[in-house]
Design an enzyme around this catalytic site. Structure first.
Site, PDB file in Angstrom:
ATOM      1  N   SER A 198       0.830  -1.196   0.000  1.00 37.66           N
ATOM      2  CA  SER A 198       0.000   0.000   0.000  1.00 37.66           C
ATOM      3  C   SER A 198       0.867   1.249   0.000  1.00 37.66           C
ATOM      4  CB  SER A 198      -0.883  -0.018   1.248  1.00 37.66           C
ATOM      5  OG  SER A 198      -1.307   1.277   1.527  1.00 37.66           O
ATOM      6  N   ALA A 244      22.916   0.322   5.306  1.00 34.70           N
ATOM      7  CA  ALA A 244      24.225  -0.334   5.387  1.00 34.70           C
ATOM      8  C   ALA A 244      24.026  -1.842   5.411  1.00 34.70           C
ATOM      9  CB  ALA A 244      24.958   0.119   6.637  1.00 34.70           C
ATOM     10  N   LYS A 293      31.279  -0.422   1.155  1.00 33.91           N
ATOM     11  CA  LYS A 293      31.458  -0.470   2.615  1.00 33.91           C
ATOM     12  C   LYS A 293      32.459  -1.573   2.957  1.00 33.91           C
ATOM     13  CE  LYS A 293      29.101  -1.610   6.895  1.00 33.91           C
ATOM     14  NZ  LYS A 293      27.897  -2.161   7.536  1.00 33.91           N
ATOM     15  N   LEU A 300      10.999  -6.794   9.172  1.00 36.58           N
ATOM     16  CA  LEU A 300      10.623  -6.231  10.480  1.00 36.58           C
ATOM     17  C   LEU A 300       9.465  -6.993  11.110  1.00 36.58           C
ATOM     18  CD1 LEU A 300      10.982  -2.425   9.658  1.00 36.58           C
ATOM     19  CD2 LEU A 300      12.586  -3.890  10.874  1.00 36.58           C
ATOM     20  N   ILE A 353      18.865  -6.298   6.846  1.00 39.15           N
ATOM     21  CA  ILE A 353      18.678  -6.695   5.440  1.00 39.15           C
ATOM     22  C   ILE A 353      19.263  -8.093   5.238  1.00 39.15           C
ATOM     23  CG2 ILE A 353      19.307  -6.138   3.036  1.00 39.15           C
ATOM     24  CD1 ILE A 353      18.959  -3.152   3.844  1.00 39.15           C
TER      25      ILE A 353
HETATM   26  C1  LIG Z   1      16.353   3.299  12.478  1.00 36.76           C
HETATM   27  C2  LIG Z   1      16.576   2.117  11.615  1.00 36.76           C
HETATM   28  C3  LIG Z   1      17.768   1.981  10.914  1.00 36.76           C
HETATM   29  C4  LIG Z   1      18.000   0.856  10.122  1.00 36.76           C
HETATM   30  N1  LIG Z   1      19.193   0.703   9.495  1.00 36.76           N
HETATM   31  C5  LIG Z   1      19.462  -0.446   8.836  1.00 36.76           C
HETATM   32  C6  LIG Z   1      20.709  -0.669   8.223  1.00 36.76           C
HETATM   33  O1  LIG Z   1      21.591   0.186   8.203  1.00 36.76           O
HETATM   34  N2  LIG Z   1      20.921  -1.859   7.611  1.00 36.76           N
HETATM   35  C7  LIG Z   1      19.976  -2.840   7.579  1.00 36.76           C
HETATM   36  O2  LIG Z   1      20.242  -3.927   7.053  1.00 36.76           O
HETATM   37  N3  LIG Z   1      18.762  -2.622   8.099  1.00 36.76           N
HETATM   38  C8  LIG Z   1      18.475  -1.466   8.730  1.00 36.76           C
HETATM   39  N4  LIG Z   1      17.244  -1.273   9.270  1.00 36.76           N
HETATM   40  C9  LIG Z   1      16.193  -2.267   9.065  1.00 36.76           C
HETATM   41  C10 LIG Z   1      15.574  -2.102   7.674  1.00 36.76           C
HETATM   42  O3  LIG Z   1      15.062  -0.802   7.530  1.00 36.76           O
HETATM   43  C11 LIG Z   1      14.447  -3.097   7.483  1.00 36.76           C
HETATM   44  O4  LIG Z   1      14.869  -4.371   7.850  1.00 36.76           O
HETATM   45  C12 LIG Z   1      14.032  -3.154   6.048  1.00 36.76           C
HETATM   46  O5  LIG Z   1      13.742  -1.885   5.553  1.00 36.76           O
HETATM   47  C13 LIG Z   1      12.851  -4.050   5.867  1.00 36.76           C
HETATM   48  O6  LIG Z   1      11.671  -3.461   6.232  1.00 36.76           O
HETATM   49  P1  LIG Z   1      10.326  -4.258   5.920  1.00 36.76           P
HETATM   50  O7  LIG Z   1      10.229  -4.470   4.465  1.00 36.76           O
HETATM   51  O8  LIG Z   1      10.282  -5.448   6.801  1.00 36.76           O
HETATM   52  O9  LIG Z   1       9.195  -3.272   6.440  1.00 36.76           O
HETATM   53  P2  LIG Z   1       8.571  -1.946   5.779  1.00 36.76           P
HETATM   54  O10 LIG Z   1       9.568  -1.179   5.024  1.00 36.76           O
HETATM   55  O11 LIG Z   1       7.878  -1.253   6.904  1.00 36.76           O
HETATM   56  O12 LIG Z   1       7.503  -2.479   4.753  1.00 36.76           O
HETATM   57  C14 LIG Z   1       6.232  -2.919   5.159  1.00 36.76           C
HETATM   58  C15 LIG Z   1       5.353  -3.081   3.945  1.00 36.76           C
HETATM   59  O13 LIG Z   1       4.094  -3.594   4.354  1.00 36.76           O
HETATM   60  C16 LIG Z   1       3.066  -2.854   3.769  1.00 36.76           C
HETATM   61  N5  LIG Z   1       1.873  -2.927   4.605  1.00 36.76           N
HETATM   62  C17 LIG Z   1       1.788  -2.820   5.948  1.00 36.76           C
HETATM   63  N6  LIG Z   1       0.507  -2.935   6.340  1.00 36.76           N
HETATM   64  C18 LIG Z   1      -0.220  -3.141   5.220  1.00 36.76           C
HETATM   65  C19 LIG Z   1      -1.604  -3.317   4.957  1.00 36.76           C
HETATM   66  N7  LIG Z   1      -2.524  -3.306   5.918  1.00 36.76           N
HETATM   67  N8  LIG Z   1      -1.986  -3.496   3.670  1.00 36.76           N
HETATM   68  C20 LIG Z   1      -1.096  -3.502   2.647  1.00 36.76           C
HETATM   69  N9  LIG Z   1       0.222  -3.329   2.849  1.00 36.76           N
HETATM   70  C21 LIG Z   1       0.644  -3.138   4.115  1.00 36.76           C
HETATM   71  C22 LIG Z   1       3.640  -1.446   3.636  1.00 36.76           C
HETATM   72  O14 LIG Z   1       2.945  -0.707   2.666  1.00 36.76           O
HETATM   73  C23 LIG Z   1       5.069  -1.781   3.198  1.00 36.76           C
HETATM   74  O15 LIG Z   1       5.074  -2.010   1.813  1.00 36.76           O
HETATM   75  C24 LIG Z   1      16.994  -0.140  10.031  1.00 36.76           C
HETATM   76  C25 LIG Z   1      15.777   0.034  10.687  1.00 36.76           C
HETATM   77  C26 LIG Z   1      15.569   1.136  11.482  1.00 36.76           C
HETATM   78  C27 LIG Z   1      14.252   1.266  12.187  1.00 36.76           C
END
Ligand SMILES: Cc1cc2nc3c(=O)[nH]c(=O)nc-3n(C[C@H](O)[C@H](O)[C@H](O)COP(=O)(O)OP(=O)(O)OC[C@H]3O[C@@H](n4cnc5c(N)ncnc54)[C@H](O)[C@@H]3O)c2cc1C
Length: 497
Positions: free
Chosen positions: A39, A50, A78, A331, A344
């Site tokens: 979404s 990183a 890196k 996450l 990642i």
């Molecule tokens: C402060 C911080 C720093 C970070 N730095 C690093 C780093 O340096 N190196 C590293 O490896 N990792 C890092 N991370 C972790 C990294 O950001 C995440 O592991 C990575 O971005 C994966 O996120 P995700 O895809 O799990 O979640 P998100 O990016 O939150 O994606 C969630 C997805 O689910 C969808 N979604 C949620 N609810 C619904 C719904 N009801 N209906 C439809 N879609 C929905 C959203 O639209 C989105 O597309 C960091 C995290 C934080 C918080």
């Protein structure tokens, strides 16, 4: 009766969703249907810049061209993380992706160095590591060699939201269906509790056999719907908040991440080609958002280009990363602060593990158990590695650092520290992504000097030992002549081909 898996539904399109879609499509092309729902209204977490070296394997498997990948994601090289002020204020060390020296037969290099160091050698162990030498030189080049002495493992800094977009193009081209919409209702089989379908706000219904929960910290399928429990680790890792801000790029692009400890928590600086990523990680028990905001803004190298954004988190993991027909990735599966850039990578290893155990003829409990056991160890060993940075400190400027020194440690970590401190050896768990050289650098960097070295070192006379160390040092420096300043490397490398 087992249900063969014909259709996989990926809920969420952040880095986790698109990495999953791209790799799964590549490996199982033509055998299963893959649909991803995301979404734009909800968006993605949008931080995470990183990485660690295995990302190269992931990219290579997808067939990504490195130059195109770097251009698409504004990526840089890196080689290490520089930990500043972690042991005491004013001191720093590098955790590089390389390894110091060369092992001589039975005995690890650190024992040879240790004997010489205890007898007055002035060189630190890092002087025998090519990654370190390049970091100090702020240089990089690709080395084509079979000689392990000249290996220089590297990873990338990149814009993870651009990486997601790049992988989306690749996955869609390969046949992954992307559906825009907000998941509002989740249907379950009344008998098994397995998820059968997702209903979007638009009314559209999407059914599937296997579901990957990539909905970020919302964990809609695993935690919210199936009630998978979350194991809270905040008694070990107190940070629960981050403030992130992007700034103009520095004049020079360093080939390493900077992690700068301050009196409460730490700050990151990540150089990309178009801007820098910055943020502060802290515990709300010790510091208010306003204090953290001031600390961050007063400690930037360049002007902010957007507003500071707050992200709250709870350190820990879901107890069953695979439960019924849902696997949580990214996450949604847990969170460990970005101190060692591992999130990642955890996405990558979760997908690889799932693909190795892929239940094409139906879900087998034996595979689920193995998946859960391996991911548990992997998460726990990273957790322990992060705790090590906090626990072994000599800072006296706040209750935060004093409290970190008195943490009750997980048993495996306590044992690891004790063994290193007593006999200078490191033992590894098979699923620990950090190998000996990583633990060695952080243990030494945080100030643990082993009491003893291995007796086999004594087979060399002092003169032989000094000669051997001088030769290793000279060999490690040899490739420096071919290195370019990091910016020059990027300009040259990205221009050609
Ligand atoms: C402060 C911080 C720093 C970070 N730095 C690093 C780093 O340096 N190196 C590293 O490896 N990792 C890092 N991370 C972790 C990294 O950001 C995440 O592991 C990575 O971005 C994966 O996120 P995700 O895809 O799990 O979640 P998100 O990016 O939150 O994606 C969630 C997805 O689910 C969808 N979604 C949620 N609810 C619904 C719904 N009801 N209906 C439809 N879609 C929905 C959203 O639209 C989105 O597309 C960091 C995290 C934080 C918080």
């Amino acid at each position: 009766m087992q249900t063969p898996i014909k259709k996989v539904v990926i809920a969420g399109g952040g880095t986790a969703g698109w990495m999953t879609a791209a790799l799964m499509q590549k490996v199982l092309q033509g055998q299963i249907e893959i649909e991803l729902i995301e979404s734009e209204d909800i968006g993605i977490v949008g931080v995470g810049e990183a990485t660690i070296p295995p990302i190269q394997v992931f990219n290579q498997f997808l067939g990504l061209d490195e130059k195109e990948f770097l251009r698409e994601t504004n990526g840089t090289i890196k080689l290490a993380i520089q930990f500043e002020n972690w042991r005491v204020d004013g001191e720093s060390y590098l955790h590089t992706f390389g390894a110091p020296g060369a092992n001589v037969g039975f005995c690890n290099f650190q024992h040879y160095w240790l004997k010489a160091y205890k007898s007055g050698l002035e060189k630190s162990i890092w002087e025998y590591d090519l990654n370190y030498l390049c970091c100090i030189d702020e240089s990089f080049n690709k080395i084509n060699t079979q000689n392990p002495l000249f290996e220089m493992p590297y990873a990338y800094h990149f814009d993870s939201s651009l990486y997601g977009k790049y992988l989306r193009k690749i996955a869609e081209k390969g046949g992954v269906i992307r559906t825009e919409g907000i998941i509002e209702h989740i249907q379950q089989d009344p008998t098994s509790g397995h998820i059968t379908g997702l209903q979007l706000r638009s009314g559209q219904q999407i059914n599937g056999d296997l579901f990957i929960d990539c909905t970020g910290t919302r964990a809609l399928l695993s935690q919210k719907t199936l009630g998978v429990e979350y194991e809270d680790w905040s008694h070990w890792l107190a940070a629960d908040s981050a403030l992130a801000v992007q700034t103009n790029r520095f004049d020079k692009t360093l080939p390493y991440t900077r992690s700068i400890a301050h009196d409460i928590g730490w700050q990151w600086r990540i150089p990309l080609t178009h801007r820098n990523g910055n943020g502060i990680v802290f515990s709300s028990q010790y510091m208010s958002d306003e204090q953290a905001h001031d600390r961050l803004i007063n400690n930037l190298d360049s002007e902010p280009v957007n507003d500071v954004r707050k992200i709250s988190f709870k350190t820990g993991r879901t107890k069953e990363q695979w439960h019924k027909n849902v696997i949580s990735v990214g996450l949604a599966s847990g969170f460990l602060e970005p101190l060692e850039s591992t999130s990642i990578h955890l996405i990558q290893s979760a997908i690889v593990r799932l693909l190795k155990l892929f239940p094409h003829q139906g879900i087998q409990q034996s595979a689920v158990d193995l998946y859960n056991e391996e991911s548990k160890t992997e998460y726990e060993t990273i957790r322990d590695f992060i705790i090590l940075h906090y626990y072994v400190n000599e800072r006296n400027d706040s209750d935060f650092w004093r409290d970190m020194r008195t943490l009750p440690l997980p048993d495996r970590l306590a044992h690891k520290i004790q063994v290193f401190s007593d006999v200078g050896e490191i033992f590894n768990d098979q699923h620990d992504i950090f190998r000996d050289a990583s633990w060695l650098q952080v243990m030494l960097g945080q100030g643990i000097l082993p009491k003893d070295y291995h007796p086999s070192v004594n087979q060399m006379s002092d003169a032989q030992l000094s000669d051997m160390l001088a030769k290793v040092h000279a060999a490690k420096r040899q490739p420096l002549a071919k290195m370019l300043p990091h910016d020059e490397f990027l300009t040259h490398y990205l221009k050609v081909g």
